[in-house]
Design a protein around this motif. Structure first.
Motif, short mmCIF file in Angstrom:
data_model
loop_
_atom_site.label_atom_id
_atom_site.label_comp_id
_atom_site.label_asym_id
_atom_site.label_seq_id
_atom_site.Cartn_x
_atom_site.Cartn_y
_atom_site.Cartn_z
N LEU A 138 -2.89 -9.58 -6.32
CA LEU A 138 -1.56 -10.12 -6.60
C LEU A 138 -0.79 -10.36 -5.29
N ARG A 142 0.84 -1.20 0.00
CA ARG A 142 0.00 0.00 0.00
C ARG A 142 0.87 1.25 0.00
N ARG A 182 -4.52 -4.57 -7.37
CA ARG A 182 -3.21 -5.21 -7.48
C ARG A 182 -2.76 -5.75 -6.11
N GLY A 185 1.79 2.88 -3.12
CA GLY A 185 0.77 3.56 -3.90
C GLY A 185 0.15 2.65 -4.95
N LEU A 186 0.21 1.35 -4.73
CA LEU A 186 -0.39 0.42 -5.69
C LEU A 186 -1.90 0.48 -5.59
N ARG A 187 -2.57 0.07 -6.69
CA ARG A 187 -4.02 0.07 -6.66
C ARG A 187 -4.52 -1.12 -5.85
N PRO A 188 -5.70 -0.95 -5.18
CA PRO A 188 -6.21 -2.04 -4.33
C PRO A 188 -6.33 -3.36 -5.09
#
Ligand code: ATP
Ligand code: MG
Lengths: 335, 330
Positions: A250, A238, A246, A241-244
């Motif tokens: 993943l 998190r 992903r 700044g990854l998207r939820p």
């Protein structure tokens, strides 16, 4: 790696012996006499009966019978069916594709629906969707298969008339049994509508057979995801700044898959057990129905050999799952 | 102009035993190029306050603040999408536990390149080159080979270097390092600290260094905030804090430094940090404070002005106006 596989194969030996004993004993424990069943309504005189008993070796001591069976098995000879007189081996492989096709469809259905359902439930834990999904899963898990199957038949085949009640394809179509898989054969045949018919026949049995594994996989995925989502490395993901989607799909799911894979492997055993009921209800000409029919006919070699082959199948699947497990979990792979 | 500016930050956790205030009315100011340290005992809310700024607290936490902004962007009203553009790029964080903070299922290279892919417009080759460069920067030998390693194949120190590489991958303007060395052994600790301060000088980013080691503060930071039981009790330049601590807790922390001990036995602070159920009235430090009087036990202390280190104390030490506490101290 090779050593690991060989080691695992060695552990097959005691299991294998155990299974031969159980499959040999199981059919003999059942009341009923195979020769009398074979004679059918006509009956037979005492002389002929004794002759047959001797011919099939039923008058020998049990241990001798078992020894004969075991030596046969070790040489790859599972005997002949009393009824069809064909080798058990041949019958099994003629019918197995039907079961395999049904089981593959069921497990694909269970995995494709169960994993996303579990993930979504975990991500929305405590909310309406989570509760609804998990109570549905509990119902699915505790559903008696035959009742569920009948209900589906009544609604979808009876009332709505959407799906056929039994068999693998409409009698209209006839084509060669190239691969044994109806979906593939019907496509190969090039006959109009054959494939669609095969699909329509598959739908209900697949749903019925998938129900329990689906519920189990969904619940296991949810609990594994819940555990993983509170791990530090999820926070790291998190923090990047990854998207939820992903992070959940993943970073979290990859870790959660480790226990889920085990459960999927275990449900293959359940699947074969479920196939027996499902195939019987839907008149699906696979090994499940074949086993049930053979038990009624007291077809000793078929029951013995069939059980043995099913058990070996489950063992091989479990080994495959363990290998897959190593592929997903790098901590195991390198050892 | 502060890069990160926080006023009156409070964080409450919903726990089985009721609400628990982990951070209580904390102010933070960090300027670009500044190295600020936050010190305090375990459980004093250092990590939680910074996680709040990053927006990384779990859903059980309620964050309130009068102001919380990064370079003018209001972090309280920011949308998820906007925040994802900010964290990992403009502001990033290194976590306390290097071993569990990396995903065991992915290679180190994958995890570093992922940060690059998220924020920077680089192709595969450039990402690889930059990842190698980053591992070189943080001093990992054989970086090409290391990129293909899984976290469990590396030591704690190496993992921490990977975490640092990941955090500085997109050249952040603010780096929060949460006890980057506590999980590591002493020789590695110094290396990692040097690495961080060098990087900070090189890139001119703001650096918040969370630690519970006053020694580390003395060696590295320019300004230091002392936290106690969720509150910031003092905020001073490092040299000033070491010569004239205004809060008795800071003074006690300094007195506990081995190199400052006058006797053979190290002085310790009696008692423990109050938890959820034994929070005292008045000043939170009063039960452990040797100068405390009736007022301290009853009345919540005010925040003193800047020249008194913004000490949260009724009777700050080394106060030019009143002498009693200082005399008692002397
Ligand atoms: N998710 C949570 N739920 C409930 N309480 C929490 C949670 N996270 C932290 N806390 C509590 O908040 C308080 C402050 O925790 P924090 O991690 O900020 O301490 P810290 O100053 O970083 O200490 P340390 O030096 O041990 O890292 C602690 O009492 C802790 O128990
Ligand atoms: Mg902490």
């Amino acid at each position: 790696m090779l050593r690991y596989i060989l080691g695992r194969l060695l552990t097959f030996i005691p299991t294998f012996i155990g299974v031969t004993i159980v499959s040999f004993g199981f059919i003999r424990v059942l009341p009923g006499d195979p020769i009398i069943v074979m004679a059918g309504e006509r009956g037979m005189d005492q002389e002929r009966y004794n002759e047959l008993m001797n011919q099939y070796g039923f008058n020998d001591p049990l241990l001798v019978q078992f020894w004969d069976y075991l030596t046969g098995v070790l040489q790859g000879d599972l005997g002949q069916s009393f009824v069809t007189k064909r080798p058990v081996w041949d019958e099994f492989f003629a019918l197995f594709p039907a079961t395999l096709e049904l089981s593959i469809c069921a497990i694909i259905l269970a995995v494709m629906l169960g994993i996303p359902a579990g993930v979504i439930a975990a991500v929305n834990r405590g909310k309406f969707f989570d509760r609804a999904l998990m109570s549905t899963a509990l119902v699915g898990y505790s559903m008696p298969i035959f009742w569920w199957a009948l209900l589906m038949i009544i609604v979808f085949s009876g009332t709505l008339g959407w799906t056929p009640v039994s068999g693998r394809i409409d009698l209209l179509y006839y084509f060669d049994n190239t691969t044994g898989f109806m979906l593939i054969d019907s496509l190969l045949s090039g006959q109009d509508g054959a494939f669609l018919s095969a699909v329509r026949h598959l739908i209900l049995p697949s749903i019925v057979l998938a129900t329990i594994p689906l519920a189990v996989i969904a619940r296991q995925t949810r609990s594994a995801m819940l555990e993983v989502l509170s791990e530090d490395y999820i926070r790291t993901a998190r923090a990047k700044g990854l998207r939820p989607i992903r992070i959940n799909g993943l970073h979290a799911l990859r870790n959660a898959m480790i226990p889920v894979i085990t459960v999927i492997g275990l449900s293959v055993g359940t699947l074969l057990a479920g196939a027996i009921l499902t195939e019987t209800i839907f008149s699906w000409p696979g090994i499940g129905k074949w086993m049930v029919d053979s038990i009624y006919r007291r077809d000793y070699p078929v029951v013995q050999g069939g059980l043995l082959l099913i058990a070996v199948m489950v063992m091989v699947v479990n080994l495959t799952v363990d290998l897959l497990y190593g592929l997903i979990n790098p901590k195991i792979r390198k050892r | 102009m502060s890069l990160l500016r926080i006023r009156n930050l409070s964080v409450d956790f919903a726990t089985a035993g009721g609400a628990f205030r982990a951070v209580d009315k904390v102010d933070v100011d960090v300027a670009e190029g500044e190295l600020m340290a936050i010190v305090g005992e375990s459980g004093s809310g250092k990590s939680v306050s910074m996680l709040a700024a990053m927006g990384l607290l779990p859903w059980t936490a309620t964050v309130t603040a009068d102001e919380m902004s990064f370079d003018g962007t209001d972090l309280r009203r920011i949308s998820g999408r906007q925040r994802r553009k900010l964290i990992g790029k403009e502001m990033s964080m290194i976590f306390q536990e290097p071993m569990s903070s990396l995903n065991p299922c992915f290679t180190v290279g994958f995890q570093i390149k992922e940060a690059l892919r998220q924020h920077l417009d680089m192709d595969r080759k450039e990402r690889h080159r930059r990842a190698v460069e980053l591992l070189e920067m943080v001093g990992l030998p054989a970086p090409e080979k290391r990129l293909a390693s899984f976290p469990h194949q590396l030591s704690g120190g190496m993992n921490q270097r990977v975490m640092i590489a990941m955090a500085i991958a997109c050249k952040p303007r603010l780096l929060i390092a949460d006890e980057p060395t506590t999980a590591l052994d002493v020789t590695i600790q110094a290396q990692i600290l040097d690495l961080l301060t060098d990087l900070q000088k090189e890139t001119g980013m703001g650096l918040i260094l969370i630690t519970h080691d006053m020694g580390v503060v003395a060696e590295t930071a320019e300004r230091v905030c002392v936290h106690y039981a969720g509150q910031k009790v003092e905020d001073q330049k490092v040299e000033d804090l070491f010569t004239t601590p205004h809060h008795p807790y800071s003074a006690a922390l300094l007195a506990a430094l081995p190199e400052r001990a006058t006797e053979r036995r190290l002085p310790t602070i009696p008692g423990v940090v109050p938890g959820q159920f034994d929070r005292p009235q008045g000043c939170l430090f009063s039960p452990r404070c040797k100068y405390a009087n009736e007022t301290c036990h009853k009345v919540e202390p005010p925040v003193q002005p800047d020249d008194l280190g913004r000490a949260r104390c009724h009777y700050p030490l080394y106060s030019p106006l009143e002498k009693p506490a200082e005399e008692a101290h002397a």
